[in-house]
Design a protein around this motif. Structure first.
Motif, PDB file in Angstrom:
ATOM      1  N   GLN A   1      -8.700  -1.445  -0.893  1.00  0.00           N
ATOM      2  CA  GLN A   1      -7.776  -1.110  -1.978  1.00  0.00           C
ATOM      3  C   GLN A   1      -7.922   0.339  -2.454  1.00  0.00           C
ATOM      4  O   GLN A   1      -7.042   0.842  -3.142  1.00  0.00           O
ATOM      5  CB  GLN A   1      -7.968  -2.072  -3.151  1.00  0.00           C
ATOM      6  CG  GLN A   1      -7.619  -3.512  -2.802  1.00  0.00           C
ATOM      7  CD  GLN A   1      -7.790  -4.460  -3.972  1.00  0.00           C
ATOM      8  OE1 GLN A   1      -7.077  -5.441  -4.085  1.00  0.00           O
ATOM      9  NE2 GLN A   1      -8.741  -4.186  -4.850  1.00  0.00           N
TER      10      GLN A   1
ATOM     11  N   ASN B   1     -11.829  -5.822  -4.311  1.00  0.00           N
ATOM     12  CA  ASN B   1     -12.363  -4.727  -3.499  1.00  0.00           C
ATOM     13  C   ASN B   1     -13.629  -5.148  -2.766  1.00  0.00           C
ATOM     14  O   ASN B   1     -13.886  -4.690  -1.647  1.00  0.00           O
ATOM     15  CB  ASN B   1     -12.632  -3.488  -4.358  1.00  0.00           C
ATOM     16  CG  ASN B   1     -11.592  -2.411  -4.135  1.00  0.00           C
ATOM     17  OD1 ASN B   1     -11.076  -2.262  -3.037  1.00  0.00           O
ATOM     18  ND2 ASN B   1     -11.283  -1.665  -5.172  1.00  0.00           N
TER      19      ASN B   1
ATOM     20  N   GLU C   1       0.814  -1.228   0.000  1.00  0.00           N
ATOM     21  CA  GLU C   1       0.000   0.000   0.000  1.00  0.00           C
ATOM     22  C   GLU C   1       0.840   1.267   0.000  1.00  0.00           C
ATOM     23  O   GLU C   1       0.393   2.315  -0.501  1.00  0.00           O
ATOM     24  CB  GLU C   1      -0.915   0.022   1.234  1.00  0.00           C
ATOM     25  CG  GLU C   1      -2.087  -0.913   1.149  1.00  0.00           C
ATOM     26  CD  GLU C   1      -2.859  -0.990   2.459  1.00  0.00           C
ATOM     27  OE1 GLU C   1      -4.038  -1.406   2.418  1.00  0.00           O
ATOM     28  OE2 GLU C   1      -2.293  -0.657   3.514  1.00  0.00           O
TER      29      GLU C   1
ATOM     30  N   GLY D   1      -4.737  -6.364  -8.248  1.00  0.00           N
ATOM     31  CA  GLY D   1      -5.334  -6.306  -6.921  1.00  0.00           C
ATOM     32  C   GLY D   1      -4.411  -6.897  -5.867  1.00  0.00           C
ATOM     33  O   GLY D   1      -3.355  -7.464  -6.170  1.00  0.00           O
ATOM     34  N   TYR D   2      -4.822  -6.790  -4.616  1.00  0.00           N
ATOM     35  CA  TYR D   2      -3.974  -7.201  -3.502  1.00  0.00           C
ATOM     36  C   TYR D   2      -3.581  -8.681  -3.548  1.00  0.00           C
ATOM     37  O   TYR D   2      -2.455  -9.041  -3.191  1.00  0.00           O
ATOM     38  CB  TYR D   2      -4.667  -6.909  -2.172  1.00  0.00           C
ATOM     39  CG  TYR D   2      -4.634  -5.464  -1.739  1.00  0.00           C
ATOM     40  CD1 TYR D   2      -4.184  -4.459  -2.600  1.00  0.00           C
ATOM     41  CD2 TYR D   2      -5.042  -5.092  -0.466  1.00  0.00           C
ATOM     42  CE1 TYR D   2      -4.159  -3.136  -2.200  1.00  0.00           C
ATOM     43  CE2 TYR D   2      -5.020  -3.764  -0.050  1.00  0.00           C
ATOM     44  CZ  TYR D   2      -4.577  -2.787  -0.917  1.00  0.00           C
ATOM     45  OH  TYR D   2      -4.554  -1.482  -0.515  1.00  0.00           O
TER      46      TYR D   2
END
Length: 360
Positions: free
Chosen positions: A297, A290, A259, A325-326
């Motif tokens: 996110q 998300n 992040e 994405g994560y």
């Protein structure tokens, strides 16, 4: 339809339970979903850059539905953990099966649970703060409640912040620094709070003292109950509890790492730093992940406006954007050479754009 999407987090405990009862390779169902299927869906499905219209933000913020989901999760997580105690105490796992199960539980408690605790911990309502602490207790990371809110948000994107990863810093070096310095920072912040009230840091009002005791008490109580029920010393319970806790907060630190990787705020002439804005955290607007992560996110907006609830967080085009994405980025972060190869060029390109805009 977006409301229904936030219930997708419940897929994880369902896959965990299903995997245990099907046995064999199915125990890796939850891992396959998180680290294979979710990144694939994120790639195939269009990004969600839609923001709640300004005139509707107040109404959507007040909707009880969004809080209800997070409240439900607290009880789901507690149920999963107690069930987990039963499983490790009564099943004959091989080492590989035990690893699959324990890491699967950590995906539930850390991947979703700490995300929910993060959301609830930012709220002023006592019940939400209480639920945040309960969730953090189940992963032995209660000091996060202090350090994140009073430390990280004030110092993000500065050298003073343990949870901001530096350029060219591997996740493994970051993990040790963030875990140790974040813990010590929480003690310091709590001592400062008590000093302002004229109290000693060893006062019973020191939350950090209680934050050490609650997880130990929870583990001890669970150990005692299952030992009585099964008429033997169930050592598997505390071993499982503390192992899944480490794996869970490692997931949190992986998320922290990606992040804020390489983010820096300008230092001002007065010794302080420029105000936190949406350009000081990496953003990701992949739809599926998300939903799973309650829009965590959209982290750039969260840091700029921490008071906003997850359902009204905005996408910002000007924020630095992660390439995935994560779920996918977490895997990448575990391999430093690959991470640096992907992220360093993006970081440098973003910095050049910011420098050019500031000159204009």
């Amino acid at each position: 339809m977006k409301k229904i999407g936030f219930f997708s987090a419940l897929i994880l405990p369902a896959l965990l339970v299903l995997g245990v009862y099907l046995g064999g390779a199915f125990q890796w169902l939850i891992h396959g979903f998180v680290f294979v299927l979710v990144p694939l869906m994120d790639y195939l499905i269009q990004k969600d850059t839609h923001n709640v219209p300004a005139k509707e933000v107040s109404e959507v913020t007040k909707e009880r539905f969004y809080r209800l989901i997070t409240f439900i999760w607290v009880y789901v997580q507690l149920a999963v953990l107690v069930w987990g105690f039963y499983v490790v105490a009564t099943y004959s796992f091989t080492l590989l099966e035990w690893i699959a199960f324990t890491s699967g539980v950590a995906l539930v408690t850390g991947g979703i649970g700490i995300t929910v605790a993060h959301e609830l911990g930012h709220r002023a309502e006592k019940i939400e703060q209480f639920y945040a602490k309960v969730l953090l207790m189940t992963v032995c990371y209660m000091h996060f409640f202090i350090e994140h809110n009073r430390g990280h948000h004030a110092r993000v994107a500065t050298p003073e912040d343990p949870a901001t990863s530096r350029k060219d810093e591997s996740f493994y070096a970051f993990w040790w620094r963030s875990v140790t310095e974040g813990y010590l920072s929480a003690w310091h912040l709590e001592a400062e709070r008590l000093a302002k009230k004229g109290l000693s840091k060893w006062s019973h009002q020191n939350q950090m003292i209680w934050f050490q005791l609650f997880p130990i008490f929870f583990a001890g109580l669970s150990f005692g109950i299952f030992s009585l029920l099964l008429e033997r010393l169930v050592w598997e319970v505390p071993v499982f509890f503390f192992t899944q806790s480490v794996l869970a907060f490692t997931l949190l630190e992986l998320v922290n790492y990606l992040e804020h990787y390489g983010m820096e705020r300008k230092k001002l002439s007065n010794g302080g730093y420029e105000k936190v804005t949406p350009i000081h955290s990496w953003n990701a607007s992949q739809l599926v992940s998300n939903f799973l992560l309650f829009q965590l996110q959209r982290h750039s907006d969260h840091h700029a406006y921490a008071y906003k609830r997850y359902q009204v967080l905005d996408h910002h085009d000007q924020s630095p954007q992660l390439p995935a994405g994560y779920s996918a980025m977490i895997i990448l972060a575990c391999f430093p050479p690959l991470w640096f190869a992907v992220m360093n060029p993006r970081l440098e390109k973003w910095k050049k754009v910011q420098l050019a805009e500031s000159v204009q």
